[in-house]
Design a protein around this motif. Structure first.
Motif, mmCIF file in Angstrom:
data_model
loop_
_atom_site.group_PDB
_atom_site.id
_atom_site.type_symbol
_atom_site.label_atom_id
_atom_site.label_comp_id
_atom_site.label_asym_id
_atom_site.label_seq_id
_atom_site.Cartn_x
_atom_site.Cartn_y
_atom_site.Cartn_z
ATOM 1 N N SER A 17 49.182 34.964 32.491
ATOM 2 C CA SER A 17 48.343 35.043 33.381
ATOM 3 C C SER A 17 47.970 36.599 33.598
ATOM 4 C CB SER A 17 48.800 34.584 34.579
ATOM 5 O OG SER A 17 49.788 35.454 35.143
ATOM 6 N N GLU A 18 46.580 36.944 34.269
ATOM 7 C CA GLU A 18 46.193 38.140 34.175
ATOM 8 C C GLU A 18 47.206 39.008 35.099
ATOM 9 O OE1 GLU A 18 42.286 38.560 36.042
ATOM 10 O OE2 GLU A 18 41.425 37.115 34.440
ATOM 11 N N GLU A 19 47.915 38.490 36.061
ATOM 12 C CA GLU A 19 48.842 39.276 36.747
ATOM 13 C C GLU A 19 50.168 39.663 35.927
ATOM 14 O OE1 GLU A 19 47.623 36.230 37.804
ATOM 15 O OE2 GLU A 19 45.968 37.136 39.408
ATOM 16 N N GLU A 20 50.414 38.701 35.079
ATOM 17 C CA GLU A 20 51.640 38.811 34.322
ATOM 18 C C GLU A 20 51.237 39.801 33.137
ATOM 19 O OE1 GLU A 20 53.611 34.538 34.351
ATOM 20 O OE2 GLU A 20 51.892 34.774 32.917
ATOM 21 N N GLN A 21 49.949 39.811 32.548
ATOM 22 C CA GLN A 21 49.599 40.817 31.631
ATOM 23 C C GLN A 21 49.494 42.293 32.227
ATOM 24 O OE1 GLN A 21 45.537 40.681 30.084
ATOM 25 N NE2 GLN A 21 46.207 41.619 28.474
ATOM 26 N N ALA A 22 49.189 42.488 33.308
ATOM 27 C CA ALA A 22 49.294 43.538 34.330
ATOM 28 C C ALA A 22 50.603 44.285 34.399
ATOM 29 C CB ALA A 22 48.343 43.348 35.321
ATOM 30 N N LEU A 23 51.450 43.317 34.724
ATOM 31 C CA LEU A 23 52.889 43.542 35.135
ATOM 32 C C LEU A 23 53.529 44.052 33.602
ATOM 33 C CD1 LEU A 23 54.512 43.454 37.499
ATOM 34 C CD2 LEU A 23 55.491 41.496 36.849
ATOM 35 N N GLU A 35 52.235 47.567 32.890
ATOM 36 C CA GLU A 35 52.759 48.499 33.758
ATOM 37 C C GLU A 35 54.319 48.911 33.201
ATOM 38 O OE1 GLU A 35 54.671 48.001 38.380
ATOM 39 O OE2 GLU A 35 52.364 47.570 37.896
#
Length: 116
Positions: free
Chosen positions: A17-23, A26
């Motif tokens: 997901s977009e959140e997972e990719q951002a994590l 990071e």
């Protein structure tokens, strides 16, 4: 292609997901890695997931607060009235003994995790 054989010819595909990719990005930045393929390969081959139960730490923090509070009360007693009662000293000693036992156990557990 120029005819060279790839060192890693097998392609793996993972959906996130977009959140997972951002994590992931990071964590890559925290590790100082810019190449996502290298990061993902390194984590898949050598990485591991830790689940840490912090309830013993919360208990130690509570004990630490009580010890600090008792120490402050004894300091106020000594500064105000010029003396400390032996029972106050015994209470402090017991509180610190109660604190160091669990702390020692926690440090042993943490050293076992680090040894993995």
């Amino acid at each position: 292609m120029d005819g060279k054989k790839r060192r890693r010819p097998i392609h793996l595909h993972v959906m996130v997901s977009e959140e997972e990719q951002a994590l992931i990005r990071e964590r890559m930045a925290e590790a100082g890695v810019r190449n996502m393929g290298a990061y993902m390969r390194k984590m898949a081959l050598n990485g591991y997931v830790l689940h840490v139960d912090l309830s013993p730490v919360r208990e130690l923090v509570s004990l630490q607060r009580r010890c600090s509070n008792n120490l402050n009360q004894v300091a106020i007693q000594a500064n105000t009235y010029g003396g400390i009662y032996p029972n106050d000293i015994k209470t402090l000693q017991k509180d610190y003994a109660d604190l160091w036992g669990p702390l020692s156990d926690l440090l042993k557990k943490l050293s076992e995790i680090v040894a993995l």
